[in-house]
Design an enzyme around this catalytic site. Structure first.
Site, PDB file in Angstrom:
ATOM      1  CD  GLU A  37       8.066  -3.407   2.357  1.00 10.93           C
ATOM      2  OE1 GLU A  37       7.382  -3.715   3.224  1.00 10.93           O
ATOM      3  OE2 GLU A  37       8.111  -4.406   1.615  1.00 10.93           O
ATOM      4  NE  ARG A 261      -1.590  -1.574  11.203  1.00 10.88           N
ATOM      5  CZ  ARG A 261      -0.555  -1.297  10.325  1.00 10.88           C
ATOM      6  NH1 ARG A 261       0.503  -0.977  10.886  1.00 10.88           N
ATOM      7  NH2 ARG A 261      -0.694  -1.663   9.011  1.00 10.88           N
ATOM      8  CE  LYS A 271       2.402  -0.753   2.769  1.00 14.62           C
ATOM      9  NZ  LYS A 271       3.812  -0.083   2.816  1.00 14.62           N
TER      10      LYS A 271
END
Ligand code: ATP
Ligand code: MG
Length: 563
Positions: A37, A261, A271
């Site tokens: 994204e 992850r 982020k």
């Protein structure tokens, strides 16, 4: 780069691909994608995903698309789109197709209409808050919205008016009609579209309704005929929904597979949190060398090879864990050791005067550029009567096991001569500001023709010829091993390490580095690996310490309880 599949160590994703290939599923085609994204810069966690997506496709002669998941116009920016491309290329990967989820807005809209017509989607007038309340909990089933029974015609008309911009933000949504009692909350009539009167970085004001992640992602994969859609474990509960949309629309069946992850000690990989650090000025920017962003570690001097080797070594699994930051640093050292020229630099200078060395004489000593790489050759390093050594390499009263310079002690100056400390000069505070030595002219190059041994070799630079430099020394950005652990009412930023940056303004570097370009990497002998920062200007070099060498002395002192 199709390699021999049996050569690489396997993991469960690779095993799935191998099985699919064996069954000739998708005609033996392997297609992956990396779907960031564009709402921030990539970090080391994304590097892991990139290595998996691109690495597996490469291994099996497949393809990987870079697809920007740009379904949220409010948070996304072109700046991020550009930096993400730069970072993927820096890691050494080349995408096949470059796509945007927004490329598919028209197709997604058509498919939404099909779902409405099939009685699988409806327009809801509930507010976001009401929808949350109606959804129920893990232990309680949800409740139907009063709009759930709307006729197809009415839904079609309302959805068309949503798209036409008739309604304000938040007044209506399009929802999939699945099962308000499903044990999987994602199945309780998930929202497919929301109204957002916001300008999109690519589609401008063409759309005022935007698809949600769950509706956009699988369909985008399907449009690109992605065979293996690899993502992190938090999407596991979304997989049934991913499959549901694909089945209802009867389109190419991409398969989602989840892996763990990356979490790193002393590091935050989010982020959102990294953006907060930047916005609050806690770091100098997204590429601050303390940041775990790819821009940050690149500026700090990490190499793409080291990052890829690290990602290969940590592997993939189906449970989340945490990796030691020291392991990443190990791979950085291992790679830099092979490729970095050795040079001499003194970070905290202490003047040494060799009283019996001719005053105006300067000798060019031969120094080895890289003991790990003979082809790197040698260079000349000037030696003169006045030198600088590290303050730490002299003790007026040497502690036990300290073999470096001290009164009466002989040491080797690397590539220079053997010198013996004869006296010291102190300032008014009683601090040693100058060390006087005598040298043995027979020991040129640091050799002892008589075979006598000295226990210590120290580095130095010529006071007459050294160039000035600023050196930035970094520690971890957070002082807690798990920075996300916070006291009640606290914030992760409370865990910031107050001494994560130390700036040394008056370091002295050997003159061969005078014109070093930004990004050049060196090993400063005995100190660590350093990289020229883009802040460098002619006459004023700036270095980042990439990573320290393992310091055996610090360990001894620690054991003795002195640090
Ligand atoms: P963040 O939580 O830092 O904002 P994200 O998951 O929202 O990250 P995306 O841009 O959505 O970031 O991620 C792109 C891809 O990278 C996804 O497939 C995601 O699963 C993967 N990814 C993100 N963070 C990690 C991580 N820490 N380890 C491994 N893969 C990650
Ligand atoms: Mg995300």
């Amino acid at each position: 780069m199709a390699g021999s599949p049996s050569a690489a160590p396997s993991n469960f994703i690779r095993d799935i691909i191998l099985e699919d290939l064996k069954a000739n599923k998708h005609d033996g085609r392997v297609q992956t994608r990396f779907p960031p994204e564009p709402n921030g810069h990539l970090h080391i966690g994304h590097a892991k995903a990139i290595c998996i997506d691109f690495g597996l496709a490469d291994e099996f002669g497949g393809h990987t698309n870079l697809r920007f998941d740009d379904t949220n116009p409010a948070k996304e920016e072109t700046e991020y789109v550009e930096s993400i491309q730069e970072d993927v290329k820096w890691l050494g990967y080349r995408w096949d197709g470059l796509f945007y989820a927004s490329d598919y807005f028209a197709q997604l809209y058509e498919w939404a209409i099909k779902l409405i017509k099939d009685g699988k989607a409806y327009v809801d007038d509930l507010t976001a808050e009401e929808i949350r309340k109606y959804r129920g909990t893990l232990t309680e089933p949800g409740k139907d919205s009063p709009c759930r029974g709307r006729a197809v015609e009415e839904n079609l008309e309302l959805f068309e008016r949503m798209r036409a911009g008739v309604f304000p933000d938040g007044s209506h949504v399009l929802r999939a009609k699945i099962d308000m009692a499903s044990p999987n909350l994602n199945f309780r009539d998930p929202v497919m579209y929301r109204i957002l009167h916001a300008e999109h970085h690519r589609t401008g004001n063409k759309w005022c309704i935007y698809p949600m992640y769950d509706y956009a992602h699988g369909q985008s994969d399907s449009i690109e005929r992605v065979t293996h859609s690899l993502c992190t474990l938090e999407f596991e509960d979304h997989r049934p929904l991913y499959n549901w949309f694909i089945q209802q629309l009867d389109i190419f069946p991409s398969r989602q597979i989840e892996f763990d992850r990356l979490n790193l000690t002393y590091t935050l990989l989010s982020k959102r949190k990294l953006l907060q650090l930047v916005q609050e000025g806690r770091v100098s920017g997204w590429d601050d060398p303390r940041m775990p962003t790819l821009g940050g570690i690149r500026r700090r001097g990490y190499t793409p090879e080291a990052v890829r080797n690290f990602c290969g070594a940590i592997g993939v699994s189906k449970t989340n864990g945490s990796i030691e930051l020291a392991m990443l640093e190990h791979f950085v050292r291992e790679d830099l050791n092979k490729r970095s020229p050795r040079v001499m630099a003194v970070l905290r200078p202490l003047k040494v005067v060799i009283d019996n060395y001719p005053e105006s004489q300067i000798e060019e000593m031969d120094a080895v550029n890289n003991p790990e790489d003979e082809s790197a050759g040698t260079r000349k390093v000037p030696f003169s009567r006045e030198l600088y050594v590290e303050q730490d390499d002299f003790r007026e009263v040497p502690p036990p096991k300290y073999f470096r310079l001290s009164p009466g002690r002989e040491v080797r100056l690397r590539y220079g001569y053997l010198v013996t400390c004869t006296s010291v000069v102190k300032n008014d505070n009683g601090e040693v500001v100058e060390v006087h030595c005598s040298y043995d002219p027979a020991t040129r190059g640091g050799n002892t023709p008589d075979g006598r041994k000295v226990k210590s070799t120290i580095h130095w630079v010529s006071a007459a010829k050294a160039v000035d430099a600023e050196v930035r020394i970094y520690e971890t950005l957070f002082s807690k091993e798990d920075p996300s652990k916070v006291e009640e009412g606290g914030d992760v930023l409370d865990n910031l390490n107050p001494t994560s940056l130390e700036v040394i303004r008056d370091a002295k570097i050997e003159p061969s580095l005078a014109g070093a370009a930004a990004g050049s990497r060196y090993q400063f002998e005995r100190l660590g690996y350093f990289c020229v920062d883009p802040d460098s200007k002619p006459g004023k070099l700036v270095f980042n310490r990439t990573v320290a060498l393992k310091d055996t002395w610090a360990k001894v002192e620690k054991k003795q309880g002195k640090r």
